[in-house]
Design an enzyme around this catalytic site. Structure first.
Site, PDB file in Angstrom:
ATOM      1  CG  HIS A 138      -2.096  -0.932   1.012  1.00 52.85           C
ATOM      2  ND1 HIS A 138      -3.358  -0.621   1.413  1.00 52.85           N
ATOM      3  CD2 HIS A 138      -2.181  -2.153   0.434  1.00 52.85           C
ATOM      4  CE1 HIS A 138      -4.176  -1.617   1.101  1.00 52.85           C
ATOM      5  NE2 HIS A 138      -3.481  -2.548   0.517  1.00 52.85           N
ATOM      6  CE  LYS A 544     -12.739   7.694   1.219  1.00 54.18           C
ATOM      7  NZ  LYS A 544     -13.793   7.049   0.439  1.00 54.18           N
TER       8      LYS A 544
END
Length: 878
Positions: A138, A544
């Site tokens: 990532h 999120k």
């Protein structure tokens, strides 16, 4: 720092002095004096001197273009060196008790001895211990691999310097080497000039194995076995594989158009090439060692009566086969024809002759030799196999739906994507049970669909031993799982790769047990999974979507429901945790994180992602890796044998209220506040982050999308850069204050003291509050944000202040990180070095945006250095 950390302080000071010497030698003493002035002003400002804070801002905002990059680099390099010193201190012989984790296995043994556990229960849990670390690339690993190698060498020097009987000459040589390494690092470009390809990322993962884990894994198992044997009389079976490693690098194509079927094929081959080359070195060394001529009848019957050195006879043949295998793989990687005669394709081919030698050594009384290198190699085989890393495949559910939609439209039977869930399942199950092919030979799918099919063909043509699981991101329905299984069937996959739905949003987490219940009710599906089901829990996207509190509670309750459902259906559930290093992505120290999971959720083993820079922090050095693996092993064993009690109903009720209200507050700002998106884009370096050559994957799932399409990692990364840390706390303060106002403080404190889940949650807030800084965020705002958006910024900062105050009111001692004084000390050390980078970054963002479309290389480079430096200073940034 206090006297308690004197050895660490000494190493930080030494590295800082050598860095200063390198900078002074390059740019002169006058520039070095300027750096020192900035440092002193920052420390004074941190201590509360507002006048020096104003002077610091004035100095940084008036730097000439020529000074921008060197100033940013000076503080970034110091923070990197402080990280090295801190990482080394954790494995140093002089490590302070508050820093070094006490020996976790020994501590666990003491707990076991004081429990009512039987020997059989403990032995069974040890036999079933299974941890799978999934390495992902990532885009948070800022530091270039070139610099990482230098950092490892610096660590080695520190290790030699602490030897007590080192001579003055040896010390001088080491100090000279340290100076060389730090000077080399200073004169090396900090920032990658181009984005790494997925193959580059995979090679970074291979390097972690080669440089660290190859040595660490057998040492970890050796230590574990020794502690269990001496402390509890427990043994570790020879075939035990308590730890394995898997990778997403080259297999994760979710939103990454650069991970193609061809790339996946190349990564699979490259991974095996690295494994074979490492085994070749091991077998060559073992051949040198096993010169003995005494062997047991089983080995003698294989090598014959004339072999004077029977072990070497076996090993030379093995070495020859490994060389042939390496040559064949090299040819294939270079698109040349390869000779596949006498090559090794399975772990079994390597393991059987080694076991023959191992048992012979044991039977002939050569136990010390049997328990040496050959045992280490066998344990490496149990861990790494012949492929080094298994490769997971990940793809978005939408891509599979589009594949079947294009097919059904071609066949003239309708649009798969337009069907309801019942019709989709009926179609999928009918075709899964149908023996005739579904895909017409004359069908020419679109390029996007062809890529999905090609990926599945790579899976079908690959040795199952080289593959992990197939993950479906944004999975929502049972049909999402069945669709993958149908496509794999149609491309001729001869084995059953585990298919795992990834539940990512709040609604999907809450609905996960219902989806799995539907699948478990299907006879065909029960036959496919053969009693084992993998489910991945998404941390970053759920946070999120709903805020960290609501996401954490949904993760907890969904795991509870899945554990219960699996037990009712007699299915072994393997929960896969998609955690990151940040609070907004589930980040917490290993033991705390695992012991705060629902009881029974680790029964099927631990499968967890290790992402970005956390791979280096946890596994980058052999001793650090052994330490990390010990912590994981102790936590998994404790969670399974001494699980925390299930939460009381009144705790659950409070947590549900906390979750609902925090989600409402979070979504009010992020979704309903019209100024939020423009404020986010202007007050953070979100746009500029897209320019940084971090990883191969774009920062957005869809190039044209807004906040909802922004990946969770750059979303969190951007907010950490400006020190507001918004994803890690937004929504919690108002809802927690409501609970306090309702008189629930005693109940909240009871939860904090007796419920690991709640305790860990609040402790993670405490760490965030030490790193967050409203005044720095305000400086970004004043420099970068249109005035009409300032009121929103003030509301957000007030919300952070409220959240900090309510958490402090809730925890018993009313002080941040009292239980983790070392973390508090570490953050306090870094803050005066991170603060100037934040102030400089805000100034650079201002200059960059003032330039409009005009590119200013100096400003852009300095900006990228500040991004890297702030990431280094905050540590768990992505």
């Amino acid at each position: 720092m206090t006297e308690e950390y004197s050895n660490l302080r000494s190493n930080v000071s030494l590295l800082g002095q050598l860095l200063g010497k390198s900078i002074g030698g390059h740019l002169g003493e006058e520039f070095l004096d300027k750096i020192e002035t900035i440092r002193q002003l920052s420390k004074s400002s941190r201590a509360g001197n507002q006048q020096d804070g104003v002077a610091l801002i004035d100095m940084l905002t008036h730097l000439s273009d020529d000074e921008l990059v060197p100033v940013a680099r000076a503080f970034t390099h110091f923070l990197n060196l402080a990280n090295i010193a801190e990482q080394f201190h954790g494995i140093s012989r002089h490590c302070d008790s508050g820093v070094c984790a006490p020996e976790p296995i020994k501590d666990l043994i003491s707990k076991f001895k004081n429990s009512n556990l039987s020997q059989q229960e403990m032995q069974q849990s040890v036999n079933e211990l299974k941890m799978e670390m999934v390495l992902t690339a990532h885009p948070t690993e800022i530091t270039r691999r070139t610099l990482i190698h230098k950092h490892i060498a610096i660590n080695d020097c520190l290790s030699y310097l602490e030897i007590s009987d080192i001579s003055d000459k040896e010390r001088d040589l080491l100090l000279n080497r340290l100076e060389q390494l730090i000077t080399q690092a200073w004169h090396t470009n900090d920032i990658r000039q181009k984005r790494p390809t997925p193959v580059d990322e995979a090679k970074w993962g291979f390097a972690t194995i080669e440089k660290s884990l190859w040595q660490a894994v057998p040492q970890f198992i050796r230590d574990l076995e020794s502690e269990l044997q001496s402390g509890l009389g427990l043994s570790l079976p020879l075939e035990a594989s308590p730890i394995t490693f898997t990778s997403w690098m080259g297999g994760d194509r979710d939103g990454n158009p650069f991970v193609t079927a061809k790339v996946t094929q190349e990564v699979l081959l490259s991974s095996r090439w690295v494994a074979v080359s490492l085994y070749l070195k091991d077998i060559s060394q073992l051949t040198d060692e096993l010169s003995m001529d005494n062997c047991d009848p089983a080995l003698r019957s294989v090598v014959g009566d004339n072999a004077a050195e029977p072990y070497r006879a076996i090993l030379r043949k093995l070495r020859s086969e490994l060389k042939e295998t390496l040559a064949s793989l090299s040819a294939t990687l270079q698109n040349q024809r390869s000779d596949e005669k006498d090559i090794i394709t399975t772990s079994k081919q390597l393991k059987e002759p080694l076991l023959l030698c191992y048992h012979s050594l044991k039977n002939m009384g050569m136990n010390s030799i049997a328990n040496g290198l050959i045992l280490d190699i066998l344990r490496r085989l149990n861990c790494f196999g012949i492929n080094l890393l298994k490769l997971d495949i990940r793809q978005d559910a939408e891509r599979h739906g589009n594949t079947l939609s294009e097919l059904t439209r071609y066949l003239g039977i309708g649009d798969y994507n337009a069907w309801n869930e019942e019709d989709k399942q009926a179609f999928l199950l009918q075709e899964l049970n149908n023996k005739r092919p579904l895909f017409p030979s004359q069908w020419n799918p679109s390029a996007e669909v062809q890529e999905v099919l090609d990926t599945c063909k790579v899976v079908a043509q690959t040795d199952p031993e080289a593959l992990g699981i197939y993950i479906i991101s944004m999975a929502r329905q049972a049909s999402d799982v069945l669709a993958v299984q149908l496509i794999l069937k149609e491309v001729g996959c001869p084995f059953r790769i585990p298919v795992a739905p990834l539940f990512e949003t709040l609604d999907d987490l809450n609905n996960s047990a219902a989806v799995m219940k539907r699948l478990f009710a299907i006879d065909w599906y029960r036959g496919y999974i053969n009693g084992i089901q993998h489910v991945m829990i998404g941390y970053s996207d759920s946070a999120k979507d709903a805020g960290v509190i609501a996401a954490n509670w949904a993760q907890y309750t969904s795991q509870e429901a899945l554990v219960k459902l699996s037990a009712e259906n007699d299915i072994n559930l393997v929960l896969f945790h998609g955690r990151g290093g940040t609070i907004g992505r589930g980040g917490a120290p290993a033991r705390q994180a695992l012991l705060s999971q629902p009881p029974g959720s680790l029964k099927g083993g631990l499968r967890v992602t290790e992402q970005g820079e956390m791979i280096r922090f946890k596994f980058g050095l052999p001793k650090v890796a052994v330490q990390s693996l010990n912590q994981y092993a102790a936590a998994v064993l404790e969670a399974n044998l001494l699980p925390p009690p299930a939460p009381k109903q009144e705790w659950r009720d409070v947590m549900q209220q906390f979750s609902d209200q925090s989600c409402q507050e979070y979504r009010h700002f992020v979704r309903e506040e019209p100024d939020f998106v423009p404020y986010f884009r202007s007050v953070t370096p979100e746009v500029e982050l897209g320019k940084l050559a971090l990883g191969s994957r774009p920062s957005k799932r869809k190039p044209s999308g807004g906040i909802e399409s922004l990946r969770a990692i750059p979303w969190i990364f951007a907010w950490s850069q400006n020190r507001l840390m918004l994803p890690a706390w937004l929504g919690a303060g108002t809802s927690l204050k409501t609970l306090l106002n309702e008189g629930k403080k005693p109940l909240l404190q009871e939860m904090y003291q007796h419920w690991p889940f709640f305790h860990t949650r609040l402790e993670m807030f405490e760490m965030v509050f030490l790193k967050a800084d409203e005044e720095l965020t305000k400086f970004y705002e004043e420099r970068l944000v249109p005035k009409e958006l300032w009121p929103l910024g003030q509301r957000l900062r007030d919300n952070l202040t409220l959240t900090r105050e309510t958490v402090l009111e809730t925890i018993p001692d009313h002080q941040l990180m009292q239980e983790q004084p070392w973390i508090k000390e570490s953050i306090s050390l870094r803050n005066p070095y991170v603060d100037p980078l934040n102030m400089l970054q805000a100034e650079l963002l201002y200059r960059s945006r003032e330039n409009g479309d005009e590119i200013c290389p100096v400003v852009d480079q300095a900006l990228m250095v500040t991004i890297a430096g702030i990431a280094a200073g905050l540590r768990n940034t992505g």
